[in-house]
Structures are given as C-alpha cells and as structure tokens.
Design an enzyme around this catalytic site. Structure first.
Site: not given
Ligand code: UD1
Length: 352
Positions: A204
């Site tokens: 991820h």
């Molecule tokens: C975040 C953390 C990472 C951690 C990971 C665990 C940061 C910078 N990164 O990354 O360190 O290892 O969480 O999972 O804080 N999305 C969904 N549904 C959700 C959440 C996210 O669809 O419930 C999708 C969205 O398109 C979003 C993307 O995932 O833009 C990324 O989500 P984000 O919270 O920015 O970062 P993670 O990749 O989850």
C-alpha cells in the site's frame, strides 16, 4: 486525574488504540479523537467494532486530500478540540499525517506531546512517513521507543530527554487478540486455503503503489510463485492498479485471491496460518515475526532493523521470484517482547 487526548486517524493507529485505551482509561480522563483520515468501513469502523474500542469523543471527518490540505484541515479542527477540552497532554501514534497534525497543533498550543512508536527512521527523508516522524519526535516531550535501534536514532539526532524504551505496542495487541485455531480454520476454509501453504501479501505504500513500474514488476514476480497467494487490497493500491490498467493482470495471476481489506482479527489469522508474508507494511512485518513467520519486505530498507538483523524480515525491493524465497523462520529473542502499553502509560503519566 490528568486529561489526555489520544489521536488516531488511519488503520495502523486504530489497532494500537485498543491496548492504549485499555491502560489509560482508568488512570486518566481520556479523550479519543479520530481525524477521519481513513473512513471506509474496512479501513476504519471494523477495527473499533472488532477491538471493542469505546466510542470516540470527536470524529473530525477529514477524509482524503493532498498532504498539506489534509494536515491543515486536521490542525484547524484539532485546535478547536484542544481549546474546548484543554488536555494536559496529547498522545500521538506512529507516522501518518494524523500523527503530524496532532504533534504540530499541540505544540503550537503549548500542550506537551507523547509519541508512541518514536525514533523509527528510514534512510529516505523524502518519504511522507519519515517527514512526519522527524517533526513528531522533535516536538515530543515523551518519546516511547519500540526498540533499542529507535533510541539510538534519537540519540544520533541529539534527542536525549524524555526518551524511553517501551517495546512494541503491536505485540501487546497480538497477545491480546491472537485468533484461535478454530477461527483460523474457518477463515482458511472460506478462502479455500491450506494452513502453512499460502502466502499472505499486502502492499500500500505510496512510493510503491503510485509507481506503475513497481506494480508491473510485482505482477511479473508473483506470476512465478507456485503457492497460493491471498491479497487483501488497500484502496490506494486498488485505485492505482485500475488507473494503470494493471488490475486485470493482477487478477489473472494463477492461484491469487484478491480480496477487500480485512479486519485486524482476519489479518492476524491470515498471517498466523500462512507459510510466510510478502508486504510493505510496517505492522504486518512485525506481526509475521511475532507469529514466527518470515516476512519479505517490498522495499530496499525497513525501519525495523532489529527484526532484519535477526533474519525475521528481509528486504527484496520489487524483485519477487519463487527461487529466491526461503520461508525458514528466524527466532526473535524473548527479551524483545515487553508489556509495552503499561510502560507507555507510566511514561506518559509520570511526565505530568
Ligand atoms: C496512510 C499513511 C501511511 C500508512 C497507511 C496505512 C500518510 C501520509 N500515510 O497511507 O503511512 O501506512 O495510511 O493504511 O498518512 N482511501 C480510501 N478509503 C479510505 C482511506 C483512503 O479509498 O478509507 C484512498 C483514497 O483514494 C486516498 C488514498 O486511499 O486518497 C490514500 O489515503 P491516505 O490516507 O492519504 O494515505 P494511505 O495511502 O492510506
């Protein structure tokens, strides 16, 4: 009693809330704040339900956005909560944007910060998690380090005060909720898997799954594997596989089963019953090591250098081949384990 505000927002923080809340709720006035960084049921609510974490006091509903927007919105909302609640200390966990927002907004409001999982470092200062860790540690008064290597990292950066070796809080969780053999057997049956005869795989991290070359290399590598593979897919990875037209190629790999993200109990069961793990997750590599399973890391480095030294985890970048994987597990010394959440509670409360 002192008032503590604990901040969580993303999946890896929700799982660590459970042992933390358990030790802090009787010894403090505890406020739990969920920033809402993760919001899908499988990325958020399921953990509260499975781990029986009490209702959060504040849900900020921030959701996804670019880094600055996400952190900025969190800080604005966190400051409002600090003003109405006046906590004596803010407790942050890990290295996500919710960790960073919690640290900066507390420091700006002159509220002392305690950081759980302090001192972990990557060699790459451009990683979002590394930026978050460095700032969070710099602003924290109580730094709870999971291992000796983390303490050394802080020493190297001139951070000496308030640094404690508390052990890994994730180990407390693993001890607390290890799924039993019946649960594992039922889950394996549901996914048509055999105990010790499949690979648990997750990926991820932004620097990996935002890169089509990395995803292509993983698909090619997995195609050489003869064991069954189960892959709970993070939404970021799912979105990118589709964006780069690689989703169908992933699904076409023989004997791979791609599923939605799973809850913590299912995830632990899938790790515990596996032959071994391939992952880029900081948490799953430790869970694998604690269950005596080898973890191959889809990175060139890991922050968990002690586990790497013991041979429990091994970094392979994006190069997976059937021949290069040896699933013989390594032993981790008993002294590595600790009653971490109790230590953390003592460190936090003794400070106040
Ligand atoms: C975040 C953390 C990472 C951690 C990971 C665990 C940061 C910078 N990164 O990354 O360190 O290892 O969480 O999972 O804080 N999305 C969904 N549904 C959700 C959440 C996210 O669809 O419930 C999708 C969205 O398109 C979003 C993307 O995932 O833009 C990324 O989500 P984000 O919270 O920015 O970062 P993670 O990749 O989850």
């Amino acid at each position: 009693m002192k008032k503590l505000a604990v901040i969580a927002g993303a999946r890896p923080q929700f799982v660590k809330l459970a042992p933390l809340v358990e030790v802090l709720q009787d010894r403090s006035k505890l406020i739990v704040i969920n920033t809402g960084q993760h919001y899908d049921y499988e990325m958020s609510d399921i953990f509260f339900k499975q781990l029986k974490i009490p209702e959060v006091n504040y849900h900020l509903g921030i959701g996804s956005a670019g880094h600055a927007t996400q952190v900025g919105k969190m800080m604005i909302e966190l400051e409002k909560v600090y003003h109405s609640e006046n906590p004596d200390m803010v407790v942050i966990i890990g290295d996500t944007n919710s960790t960073l927002a919690g640290a900066v907004s507390a420091a700006k409001n002159n509220i002392p910060v305690a950081h759980v999982e302090a001192g972990l470092r990557s060699k790459d200062n451009s990683l979002p998690e590394q930026i978050n860790r460095i700032v969070a540690d710099r602003l924290s008064s109580v730094l709870c380090c999971p291992d000796k290597a983390s303490m050394e990292n802080l020493k190297g950066e001139g951070i000496a005060e308030g640094v404690f070796l508390t052990g890994d809080i994730l180990y407390d969780l693993v001890k607390k909720i290890t799924p039993d053999d019946d649960f594992c057997a039922r889950l394996l049956k549901q996914h048509n898997l055999e105990k010790n005869n499949y690979i648990m795989m997750t990926m991820h991290r932004a620097e990996n799954v935002d890169n089509p070359g990395f995803l292509r290399s993983i698909i090619d590598g997995l195609s050489t594997i003869t064991n069954k593979i189960i892959m709970p897919l993070h939404p970021r990875t799912a979105k990118n596989l589709k964006k780069f037209n690689l989703y169908n190629d992933m699904l076409k790999i023989k004997d791979i089963k791609v599923i939605k993200p799973v809850g913590i109990i299912e995830s632990l069961a899938l790790v515990k019953s596996s032959l071994g793990v391939i992952t880029d997750s900081g948490g799953i590599q430790r869970e694998a090591a604690y269950f005596g399973r080898k973890a191959y890391i889809l990175r060139d480095e890991t922050e968990w250098v002690e586990l790497e030294r013991y041979g429990a985890v091994e970094c392979i970048g994006s190069k997976i081949t059937q021949q290069s994987l040896d699933w013989t597990p390594a032993e981790i010394p008993d002294e590595y384990f600790a009653d971490s959440s109790k230590f953390i509670a003592n460190c936090v409360l003794n400070f106040l």
